[in-house]
Write a protein that holds these residues in place. Sequence first.
Motif, short mmCIF file in Angstrom:
data_model
loop_
_atom_site.label_atom_id
_atom_site.label_comp_id
_atom_site.label_asym_id
_atom_site.label_seq_id
_atom_site.Cartn_x
_atom_site.Cartn_y
_atom_site.Cartn_z
N LYS A 237 0.82 -1.20 0.00
CA LYS A 237 0.00 0.00 0.00
C LYS A 237 0.86 1.26 0.00
CE LYS A 237 -3.84 -2.36 0.29
NZ LYS A 237 -4.74 -2.48 -0.84
N SER A 238 2.14 1.11 -0.17
CA SER A 238 3.04 2.26 -0.12
C SER A 238 4.12 2.12 -1.19
CB SER A 238 3.67 2.39 1.27
OG SER A 238 4.36 1.20 1.60
N SER A 239 3.73 2.11 -2.45
CA SER A 239 4.67 1.93 -3.53
C SER A 239 5.31 3.25 -3.90
CB SER A 239 3.97 1.34 -4.75
OG SER A 239 4.83 1.38 -5.87
N GLN A 240 6.58 3.42 -3.55
CA GLN A 240 7.29 4.65 -3.87
C GLN A 240 7.41 4.82 -5.38
OE1 GLN A 240 8.47 7.05 -1.60
NE2 GLN A 240 8.71 8.22 -3.49
N ASN A 241 7.61 3.70 -6.11
CA ASN A 241 7.76 3.79 -7.56
C ASN A 241 6.50 4.33 -8.24
OD1 ASN A 241 10.31 2.76 -7.35
ND2 ASN A 241 9.81 0.71 -8.08
N LEU A 242 5.34 3.89 -7.78
CA LEU A 242 4.09 4.38 -8.36
C LEU A 242 3.87 5.85 -8.02
CD1 LEU A 242 1.54 1.46 -7.96
CD2 LEU A 242 2.09 2.68 -10.05
N TYR A 243 4.20 6.23 -6.79
CA TYR A 243 4.07 7.64 -6.40
C TYR A 243 4.99 8.50 -7.24
CZ TYR A 243 4.18 11.80 -3.40
OH TYR A 243 4.11 13.09 -2.91
N ASP A 244 6.19 8.03 -7.50
CA ASP A 244 7.12 8.77 -8.35
C ASP A 244 6.56 8.91 -9.76
OD1 ASP A 244 8.90 9.01 -6.25
OD2 ASP A 244 10.17 7.34 -6.89
N TYR A 245 5.94 7.83 -10.27
CA TYR A 245 5.34 7.91 -11.61
C TYR A 245 4.24 8.97 -11.63
CZ TYR A 245 3.34 6.46 -16.06
OH TYR A 245 2.88 6.44 -17.36
N TYR B 68 -4.73 16.42 -11.78
CA TYR B 68 -3.75 15.62 -11.05
C TYR B 68 -2.88 16.60 -10.26
CZ TYR B 68 -4.86 11.30 -13.56
OH TYR B 68 -5.50 10.19 -14.05
N HIS B 69 -3.17 16.68 -8.95
CA HIS B 69 -2.54 17.69 -8.10
C HIS B 69 -1.38 17.08 -7.31
CE1 HIS B 69 -5.99 20.15 -9.08
NE2 HIS B 69 -6.79 19.21 -8.63
N GLN B 70 -0.43 17.92 -6.99
CA GLN B 70 0.68 17.50 -6.16
C GLN B 70 0.22 17.37 -4.71
OE1 GLN B 70 3.43 15.76 -5.62
NE2 GLN B 70 4.62 17.07 -6.99
N VAL B 71 0.37 16.19 -4.16
CA VAL B 71 -0.01 15.94 -2.77
C VAL B 71 1.08 15.09 -2.13
CG1 VAL B 71 -2.50 16.10 -3.13
CG2 VAL B 71 -1.36 13.90 -3.41
N SER B 72 1.04 15.01 -0.81
CA SER B 72 2.02 14.19 -0.10
C SER B 72 1.81 12.72 -0.43
CB SER B 72 1.91 14.40 1.40
OG SER B 72 0.70 13.82 1.88
N LYS B 73 2.81 11.93 -0.16
CA LYS B 73 2.72 10.49 -0.41
C LYS B 73 1.59 9.87 0.39
CE LYS B 73 5.72 6.42 -0.79
NZ LYS B 73 5.52 5.60 0.41
N LYS B 74 1.41 10.31 1.63
CA LYS B 74 0.36 9.74 2.47
C LYS B 74 -1.03 10.03 1.89
CE LYS B 74 -1.50 9.73 7.17
NZ LYS B 74 -1.36 10.27 8.54
N SER B 75 -1.26 11.28 1.48
CA SER B 75 -2.56 11.63 0.90
C SER B 75 -2.79 10.88 -0.41
CB SER B 75 -2.65 13.13 0.66
OG SER B 75 -2.71 13.83 1.87
N TRP B 76 -1.73 10.77 -1.20
CA TRP B 76 -1.84 10.04 -2.47
C TRP B 76 -2.19 8.58 -2.22
CZ3 TRP B 76 1.20 5.91 -4.09
CH2 TRP B 76 0.96 5.47 -5.40
N GLU B 77 -1.51 7.95 -1.25
CA GLU B 77 -1.78 6.54 -0.94
C GLU B 77 -3.23 6.33 -0.52
OE1 GLU B 77 2.64 5.11 0.57
OE2 GLU B 77 1.08 5.58 2.02
N ASN B 78 -3.73 7.22 0.35
CA ASN B 78 -5.13 7.09 0.80
C ASN B 78 -6.08 7.21 -0.38
OD1 ASN B 78 -4.32 6.83 3.45
ND2 ASN B 78 -4.58 9.00 3.93
N SER B 79 -5.79 8.12 -1.29
CA SER B 79 -6.65 8.36 -2.45
C SER B 79 -6.51 7.25 -3.48
CB SER B 79 -6.29 9.71 -3.07
OG SER B 79 -7.12 10.00 -4.16
#
Length: 291
Positions: free
Chosen positions: A8-16, A28-39
Amino acid sequence: MLKLVEQKSSQNLYDYYRENLVGKVPYYHQVSKKSWENSFFEDTDYDGDKKYGELITYCNLTVGGTVNGFIQFGCSNYGYDEAGEKSFEHSAGMIRQIHFLHNQKAVGEELLATAFRYFQEMELDVSYAFFHALGMTCTGNHGKLHESMSEVAELLLDNGCHVEHTNVYYAKKLDSAKEITAFSLSMKSAEKTENQTQMFTFYEGEQAVGQANVAYLPENAIAYLRWIFMLDEHQNKGFGTEALQLLFAFLSHEGMTELHTDTADNNMRAQHVYEKNGFEHLGITRSYMFS
């Protein structure tokens, strides 16, 4: 290499997401990794209902672990009935999103094939791609595919789907919004909900003439106008413009710098009102259906 992303915390996908999607389309807005993961992985709608009964993520990786593309698909937790109301009896197969690097159509084909196998195994007669209301919370729930992603649209159309619905996307800068002092309408706002939405009611004197609902996006000074309407007997009086101006002033005072919204491509009246009031047309978005 095709790999199921189970964490549930893929850094590679967040980077993509940050490097290839943020900035390419307006929602597609810039958000923190935590907010992105939840969404991205565990999204719920503004009523607090989980959007997907099952949501699976595959990605295509290079040997070094860089993401060439990814797909999310599964079964929605609910759908919408003929009246447009949310119904838990109308779940459907969904490709929530599929993206791949430019000139990597073969990657897209491989990813799409995994979703088709899933739909066949689940014996789903009808499925969708980029269904509007089941998009990510950090996009204001706008789940449709932006026209700038032409390679994705081409892939979907080449593989048996057709356009289901088309919208126009708008955004308005709020930094120059002014206080309103001489309007026929007044506005009252309800308390912001725990799901970060807020209801507004517009009055002519003591009579309610319309309402609007706004969602506040996580970690951004951006609000999303989910809907606005004037009662039938109070249309064609200029109240739509007054209501928007009241909203602009309120949201600007609350520190919002942008208001985003969308409307159907055939809703010319809404498009006229938005453009008259300074919204910028930021492109066409589409949902798709397979059958």
